[in-house]
Design an enzyme around this catalytic site. Structure first.
Site, PDB file in Angstrom:
ATOM      1  N   GLU A 173      78.191 -22.278 -66.391  1.00 28.74           N
ATOM      2  CA  GLU A 173      76.992 -23.326 -66.582  1.00 28.74           C
ATOM      3  C   GLU A 173      75.711 -22.471 -66.017  1.00 28.74           C
ATOM      4  O   GLU A 173      75.814 -21.621 -65.178  1.00 28.74           O
ATOM      5  CB  GLU A 173      77.423 -24.415 -65.694  1.00 28.74           C
ATOM      6  CG  GLU A 173      78.101 -25.426 -66.453  1.00 28.74           C
ATOM      7  CD  GLU A 173      78.495 -26.763 -65.313  1.00 28.74           C
ATOM      8  OE1 GLU A 173      78.143 -26.436 -64.122  1.00 28.74           O
ATOM      9  OE2 GLU A 173      78.979 -27.560 -65.734  1.00 28.74           O
ATOM     10  N   THR A 233      73.579 -25.111 -87.643  1.00 29.03           N
ATOM     11  CA  THR A 233      74.829 -24.984 -87.194  1.00 29.03           C
ATOM     12  C   THR A 233      75.085 -23.722 -87.616  1.00 29.03           C
ATOM     13  O   THR A 233      74.069 -22.958 -88.257  1.00 29.03           O
ATOM     14  CB  THR A 233      75.607 -25.994 -88.095  1.00 29.03           C
ATOM     15  OG1 THR A 233      75.426 -25.673 -89.384  1.00 29.03           O
ATOM     16  CG2 THR A 233      75.580 -27.324 -87.959  1.00 29.03           C
ATOM     17  N   LYS A 242      78.361 -22.927 -91.345  1.00 29.41           N
ATOM     18  CA  LYS A 242      78.234 -22.977 -92.869  1.00 29.41           C
ATOM     19  C   LYS A 242      77.948 -21.802 -93.595  1.00 29.41           C
ATOM     20  O   LYS A 242      78.766 -20.903 -93.566  1.00 29.41           O
ATOM     21  CB  LYS A 242      77.095 -24.267 -93.137  1.00 29.41           C
ATOM     22  CG  LYS A 242      77.624 -25.699 -92.250  1.00 29.41           C
ATOM     23  CD  LYS A 242      76.540 -26.747 -92.560  1.00 29.41           C
ATOM     24  CE  LYS A 242      77.007 -27.889 -92.295  1.00 29.41           C
ATOM     25  NZ  LYS A 242      76.791 -28.252 -90.800  1.00 29.41           N
ATOM     26  N   ARG A 296      82.327 -22.647 -85.248  1.00 31.51           N
ATOM     27  CA  ARG A 296      81.569 -23.879 -85.128  1.00 31.51           C
ATOM     28  C   ARG A 296      80.849 -24.148 -84.007  1.00 31.51           C
ATOM     29  O   ARG A 296      81.268 -24.076 -82.721  1.00 31.51           O
ATOM     30  CB  ARG A 296      82.815 -25.119 -85.201  1.00 31.51           C
ATOM     31  CG  ARG A 296      83.680 -24.880 -85.992  1.00 31.51           C
ATOM     32  CD  ARG A 296      84.576 -26.276 -86.035  1.00 31.51           C
ATOM     33  NE  ARG A 296      83.794 -27.120 -86.760  1.00 31.51           N
ATOM     34  CZ  ARG A 296      83.868 -27.403 -88.207  1.00 31.51           C
ATOM     35  NH1 ARG A 296      84.204 -26.454 -89.000  1.00 31.51           N
ATOM     36  NH2 ARG A 296      82.867 -28.271 -88.680  1.00 31.51           N
ATOM     37  N   ASP A 339      65.778 -28.181 -89.622  1.00 30.42           N
ATOM     38  CA  ASP A 339      67.139 -27.955 -89.411  1.00 30.42           C
ATOM     39  C   ASP A 339      67.758 -27.538 -90.453  1.00 30.42           C
ATOM     40  O   ASP A 339      67.978 -27.999 -91.536  1.00 30.42           O
ATOM     41  CB  ASP A 339      67.807 -29.672 -89.237  1.00 30.42           C
ATOM     42  CG  ASP A 339      69.393 -29.614 -89.173  1.00 30.42           C
ATOM     43  OD1 ASP A 339      69.872 -28.554 -89.531  1.00 30.42           O
ATOM     44  OD2 ASP A 339      70.007 -30.656 -88.890  1.00 30.42           O
ATOM     45  N   TYR A 379      84.111 -20.497 -66.993  1.00 28.35           N
ATOM     46  CA  TYR A 379      83.051 -21.412 -66.781  1.00 28.35           C
ATOM     47  C   TYR A 379      81.724 -20.853 -66.559  1.00 28.35           C
ATOM     48  O   TYR A 379      81.671 -19.660 -65.817  1.00 28.35           O
ATOM     49  CB  TYR A 379      83.252 -22.312 -65.693  1.00 28.35           C
ATOM     50  CG  TYR A 379      83.273 -23.835 -65.960  1.00 28.35           C
ATOM     51  CD1 TYR A 379      82.224 -24.409 -66.676  1.00 28.35           C
ATOM     52  CD2 TYR A 379      84.591 -24.551 -65.931  1.00 28.35           C
ATOM     53  CE1 TYR A 379      82.192 -25.911 -67.131  1.00 28.35           C
ATOM     54  CE2 TYR A 379      84.775 -25.825 -66.273  1.00 28.35           C
ATOM     55  CZ  TYR A 379      83.444 -26.505 -66.957  1.00 28.35           C
ATOM     56  OH  TYR A 379      83.594 -27.772 -67.316  1.00 28.35           O
TER      57      TYR A 379
HETATM   58  C1  LIG Z   1      71.621 -30.748 -91.756  1.00 28.87           C
HETATM   59  C2  LIG Z   1      72.659 -30.819 -90.765  1.00 28.87           C
HETATM   60  N1  LIG Z   1      72.412 -30.869 -89.696  1.00 28.87           N
HETATM   61  C3  LIG Z   1      73.371 -31.003 -88.620  1.00 28.87           C
HETATM   62  C4  LIG Z   1      74.539 -31.134 -89.092  1.00 28.87           C
HETATM   63  C5  LIG Z   1      75.529 -31.540 -87.898  1.00 28.87           C
HETATM   64  O1  LIG Z   1      76.585 -30.299 -87.369  1.00 28.87           O
HETATM   65  P1  LIG Z   1      77.953 -30.762 -86.607  1.00 28.87           P
HETATM   66  O2  LIG Z   1      78.909 -31.305 -87.679  1.00 28.87           O
HETATM   67  O3  LIG Z   1      78.226 -29.047 -86.346  1.00 28.87           O
HETATM   68  O4  LIG Z   1      77.557 -31.681 -85.596  1.00 28.87           O
HETATM   69  C6  LIG Z   1      75.146 -31.081 -90.115  1.00 28.87           C
HETATM   70  C7  LIG Z   1      76.474 -31.365 -90.552  1.00 28.87           C
HETATM   71  O5  LIG Z   1      76.945 -31.097 -91.552  1.00 28.87           O
HETATM   72  C8  LIG Z   1      74.086 -30.854 -91.126  1.00 28.87           C
HETATM   73  O6  LIG Z   1      74.305 -30.687 -92.438  1.00 28.87           O
END
Ligand SMILES: Cc1ncc(COP(=O)(O)O)c(C=O)c1O
Length: 413
Positions: free
Chosen positions: A126, A305, A308, A314, A279, A124
């Site tokens: 935090e 993320t 990918k 993850r 994003d 842990y």
């Molecule tokens: C553009 C985008 N943002 C956020 C996410 C969310 O990711 P997670 O599934 O890890 O929560 C995804 C998932 O596919 C995504 O394609």
């Protein structure tokens, strides 16, 4: 003593206890004595009694072995749980011998998996580096620091200008933390509509349902692609932004195959006084490999993320200008999350190291080349067999990134 020690942990959620615990130099009154390392050959009785101090739940009362704890810690998955081991084996075969064309998935290295399956899952921590609510975080602090440094280096970011938080559990929590940091409840946000290739967390709702919590806690109006070309209609985006006056404009999506015009979106955001967030979940590996436009040239903050195209565990990251980092850090913890997943952070550090190599840059290049090749074949095949207009055909197969998308309407869907 063991009971008292457990009592502290059962209280860990209360602020009273957390405040007492909070100090980087804090020495826990019940900190157990260090267990001698195995090479000093302690008597087995010393090991089992010291370990019992850690937590009574550590002791496997059912174990036949008198060294219950040790046998539980060293027993392999195959002997403890053959059912799960068998299913993992089958899934591994499925992944290895099947053809996976899911754009949001990837295959991590053995090194990343080793970090994920390490003892870091036990800890842990935090708080932030150097400011934890638990003792014993000296190595965790080093790991998280390395991870943050590598994240900034990978994207050529000056630490005087950009900061990063590597604690988000995944992409969706990273986005929600970013909104929590920047917006008040019911402030407005605008992202690419889900059916146009956006993501749920960019405020998705339907006329009947607020599907994503991001449309419950914030007011959302999407921008869309032109249905005939499949391309984002930036003029329409500008018109909508000027009417809706979002506080946050979001670029990025899950199924948009073309390059983003971040410069145009920066202008639109500035014209209405909005933050620009990118994003880059789907393309962070391609940004790292420098085969797509760099969102950091335009954005106020960038979320991602890590599992990918980046080929990591993850997990999630939030990059923001340094002046925004306090708010971002607060939003991640304590507003939305608890203890960081240290095994993920270590595995991410490994993946970021891998992503900084020339081999990774070559990989990113070939991902784009392969998507283009697939797109070309689709385009040719669909053109031959499609009974419908060329305008709809042009929606598919034109990828200039790592995705190729196919519009099933040509086949009557
Ligand atoms: C553009 C985008 N943002 C956020 C996410 C969310 O990711 P997670 O599934 O890890 O929560 C995804 C998932 O596919 C995504 O394609």
């Amino acid at each position: 003593m063991a009971r008292l020690y457990n009592g502290v942990f059962s209280l860990h959620g209360t602020w009273a206890m957390i405040l007492t615990l909070f100090s980087s130099s804090f020495v826990h009154p019940f900190t157990p004595a260090r267990i001698p390392r195995p090479n000093s050959s302690p008597h087995p009785a010393i090991l089992s009694s010291s370990s019992a101090l850690l937590s009574s739940t550590n002791v496997d009362h059912d174990a036949k072995n008198t060294n219950g704890l040790l046998s539980r810690e060293s027993a392999s998955l195959s002997s403890v749980d053959p059912d799960i081991q068998r299913l993992i084996g089958l899934e591994e075969d499925r992944q290895r011998y099947g053809l996976e064309l899911i754009a949001s998935e990837n295959f991590v290295s053995k090194a990343v998996k080793e970090a994920l399956g390490s003892c870091l899952t036990n800890k842990y921590s935090e708080g932030q580096v150097g400011k934890r609510y638990y003792g014993g975080n000296e190595y965790i602090d080093e790991i998280e620091t390395i991870c943050m440094e590598r994240a900034l280096e990978l994207f050529d970011l000056d630490p005087a200008v950009w900061g990063v938080n590597v604690q988000p559990y995944s992409g969706s929590p990273a986005n929600f933390a970013a909104y929590t940091a920047l917006l008040q409840p019911h402030d407005r946000l605008m992202g690419l509509d889900l059916p146009s290739g956006g993501h749920l967390t960019h405020g998705f709702q339907t006329p009947k349902k607020k599907v994503s919590a991001t449309s419950v806690y914030f007011e959302s109006m999407p921008y869309i692609v032109d249905p005939s070309s499949g391309l984002i209609d930036y003029d329409d985006m500008e018109r909508r932004a000027k009417m809706f006056l979002p506080k946050l404009l979001i670029a990025g999506g899950s199924a948009y195959t073309r390059e983003w015009d971040y410069g145009r979106m920066r202008q639109i955001a500035d014209s209405v006084g909005a933050y620009l967030m990118v994003d880059m979940a789907h393309i962070s590996g391609l940004v790292a490999g420098k085969v797509v436009a760099n969102p950091f040239d335009y954005a106020d903050l960038v979320t991602s993320t890590t599992h990918k195209t980046l080929r990591g565990p993850r997990s999630g990251m939030i990059f923001a200008k340094v002046e925004m980092m306090d708010k971002i850090n607060q939003a991640v913890f304590p507003m939305l999350q608890g203890g960081p997943h240290n095994h993920q952070i270590a595995a991410l550090a490994v993946a970021l190291k891998e992503a900084s190599t020339p081999e990774f840059a070559r990989y990113a290049k070939s991902v784009v080349a392969n998507a283009k090749a697939l797109g070309k074949v689709w385009l040719r095949e669909v053109t031959i067999s499609s009974p419908v207009e060329q305008t709809i055909i042009s929606f598919c197969g034109m990828s200039n990134r790592r995705l190729a998308s196919l519009d099933p309407r040509w086949n009557g869907y």
